[in-house]
Each structure stands twice: as structure tokens, then as C-alpha cells.
Design a protein around this motif. Structure first.
Motif, short mmCIF file in Angstrom:
data_model
loop_
_atom_site.label_atom_id
_atom_site.label_comp_id
_atom_site.label_asym_id
_atom_site.label_seq_id
_atom_site.Cartn_x
_atom_site.Cartn_y
_atom_site.Cartn_z
N SER A 1 -5.46 0.72 -8.18
CA SER A 1 -4.83 0.06 -7.05
C SER A 1 -5.18 0.84 -5.79
CB SER A 1 -3.32 -0.04 -7.23
OG SER A 1 -2.76 1.25 -7.26
N ALA A 2 -4.94 0.23 -4.63
CA ALA A 2 -5.25 0.89 -3.36
C ALA A 2 -4.24 0.46 -2.32
CB ALA A 2 -6.65 0.53 -2.91
N THR A 3 -4.11 1.30 -1.30
CA THR A 3 -3.25 1.00 -0.16
C THR A 3 -4.05 1.34 1.10
OG1 THR A 3 -1.28 1.60 -1.41
CG2 THR A 3 -1.06 1.55 0.98
N THR A 4 -3.96 0.46 2.06
CA THR A 4 -4.61 0.72 3.34
C THR A 4 -3.67 0.31 4.46
OG1 THR A 4 -6.58 0.35 4.69
CG2 THR A 4 -5.80 -1.52 3.42
N GLN B 1 0.70 -2.59 6.27
CA GLN B 1 0.41 -1.80 5.07
C GLN B 1 0.08 -2.78 3.96
OE1 GLN B 1 3.13 1.34 4.01
NE2 GLN B 1 2.51 1.28 1.87
N GLU C 1 -1.23 -3.37 0.08
CA GLU C 1 -1.40 -2.77 -1.25
C GLU C 1 -2.00 -3.84 -2.16
OE1 GLU C 1 2.26 -1.09 -2.79
OE2 GLU C 1 2.93 -0.62 -0.75
N GLY D 1 -4.36 -4.32 -6.17
CA GLY D 1 -4.91 -3.68 -7.35
C GLY D 1 -5.30 -4.71 -8.39
N TYR E 1 -2.52 -7.90 -8.28
CA TYR E 1 -1.40 -7.29 -7.56
C TYR E 1 -1.74 -7.28 -6.07
CZ TYR E 1 1.71 -3.77 -5.62
OH TYR E 1 2.62 -3.12 -4.84
N LYS F 1 0.42 -6.91 -2.08
CA LYS F 1 1.67 -6.77 -1.36
C LYS F 1 1.36 -6.41 0.09
CE LYS F 1 5.94 -4.11 -1.24
NZ LYS F 1 6.67 -2.98 -1.79
N CYS F 2 1.94 -7.19 0.99
CA CYS F 2 1.86 -6.90 2.42
C CYS F 2 3.13 -7.46 3.04
CB CYS F 2 0.61 -7.50 3.06
SG CYS F 2 0.50 -7.10 4.83
#
Length: 187
Positions: free
Chosen positions: A124-127, A137, A139, A141, A145, A147-148
């Protein structure tokens, strides 16, 4: 029999019906009724007769009554034994049920932990990106998955379309390009 025992015990003590009535605190007629078998003394009167004759209540009642009482006690003891056995069986069933439920819960917990561990292995990654000083933000994966929380629904849908959930690096570049095309930047 009770009536004969009262009469013979009274005579052996040399008491008239009237004298025994005074000792036991009843009338002469009551003593006569007991000796004729028309009525019987109550428990309190039996206690007084026992004291007056200096014998046990069992002796006044005779052995037949004693055997009857012993049989009742014996039956009660048997019934109590049966009830105790039933309660033991119910107790064992309940304990078995509790043990089964504990094992089931533990097994379910182990399976759930194993599944969670499998998801944690996936990447997974977050930027963090921004447009006009508003930060987003993001997220994402594997296994779709995404999420913002600060993204609008439209923005979330647009970004989801450019994310390849199985290629994190490519997706990071795509998100960076999305924000650059909207006059934004990513960190």
C-alpha cells in the motif's frame, strides 16, 4: 394404633381422662375422642402427651406411623439423589457447551488474525498532494483499497480510475500527473 396407645399410656400412668386433659391442656371430651379414634392430636398436643407420658412421640404414634415416616424420608432421599444426578448431567452439558464456544471463538480469532496478517503483507502507499493550498492525503493499495477523506466524490472517482492497485510505483506517478494537470503538486 394411636387411640389404643394413648389409652394404655394414660392408664399405665394412673390418670383419668380429665386429669390427662388438664396436663395436656385439653378437655376430657378431647381425650375421649382421641381414645375412640374420632380425632387425633395435633403436633403440639403430641409434644405435650410425650412429656406427660415420658415417652417419645414415635412411641405414641406407634411403629406403623414411624415406618410410614421412614418410607417418606427414604423416598425423599431417593428423589433428591435423582435431582442431583439430573443437575450434574445439566452441569456437564453446560460446561461442554462453554468449552465448545471458547474453542470456536479462539479458532475464529486465529483465522481472522491469519487473514489480517495476509492483508498486511500486501503493498500500500500514501501520498500527500495539494491544489490551491488544500491538502489531500491519498491512501491506496492492493485489493482495491482506496481512501481519500478530503477528496470530493468526483475527485475520488477520477483518481481511482488512474490507480493501478497492483502497481504502486506506476500509480504514484499517475497521481502526481493528475495533480500537476490540475495545477497542483504531490510530496
Amino acid at each position: 394404633m394411636l387411640k389404643e396407645n394413648i389409652k394404655s399410656l394414660r392408664k399405665s400412668k394412673g390418670l383419668s381422662q380429665e386429669q390427662l386433659g388438664e396436663v395436656v391442656d385439653v378437655t376430657r371430651q378431647t381425650i375421649s375422642n382421641w381414645e375412640l379414634g374420632e380425632t387425633t392430636p395435633n403436633p403440639e398436643q403430641l409434644k405435650r402427651l410425650s412429656k406427660a407420658f415420658n415417652v417419645s412421640i414415635d412411641e405414641i404414634l406407634d411403629n406403623e406411623s414411624k415406618e410410614f415416616l421412614m418410607n417418606k424420608i427414604s423416598n425423599t432421599e431417593r428423589l433428591a439423589g435423582i435431582i442431583i444426578k439430573i443437575l450434574k448431567v445439566i452441569g456437564f452439558i453446560f460446561i461442554g457447551y462453554v468449552v465448545f464456544m471458547i474453542i470456536a471463538v479462539i479458532s475464529l480469532g486465529i483465522c481472522t488474525v491469519a487473514k489480517k496478517d495476509n492483508h498486511n503483507v500486501e503493498s500500500s502507499a500514501t501520498t500527500i498532494c495539494s491544489i490551491d493550498n488544500k491538502k489531500y492525503q491519498i491512501e491506496f493499495g492492493t485489493n482495491d483499497y482506496f481512501k481519500c477523506d478530503s477528496c470530493s466524490k468526483e475527485m475520488s472517482n477520477e483518481i481511482k480510475k488512474i490507480v493501478n492497485f497492483n502497481n504502486i510505483d506506476n500509480s504514484m506517478a499517475n497521481i502526481d500527473n493528475y495533480f500537476k494537470s490540475h495545477s497542483g503538486t504531490c510530496e
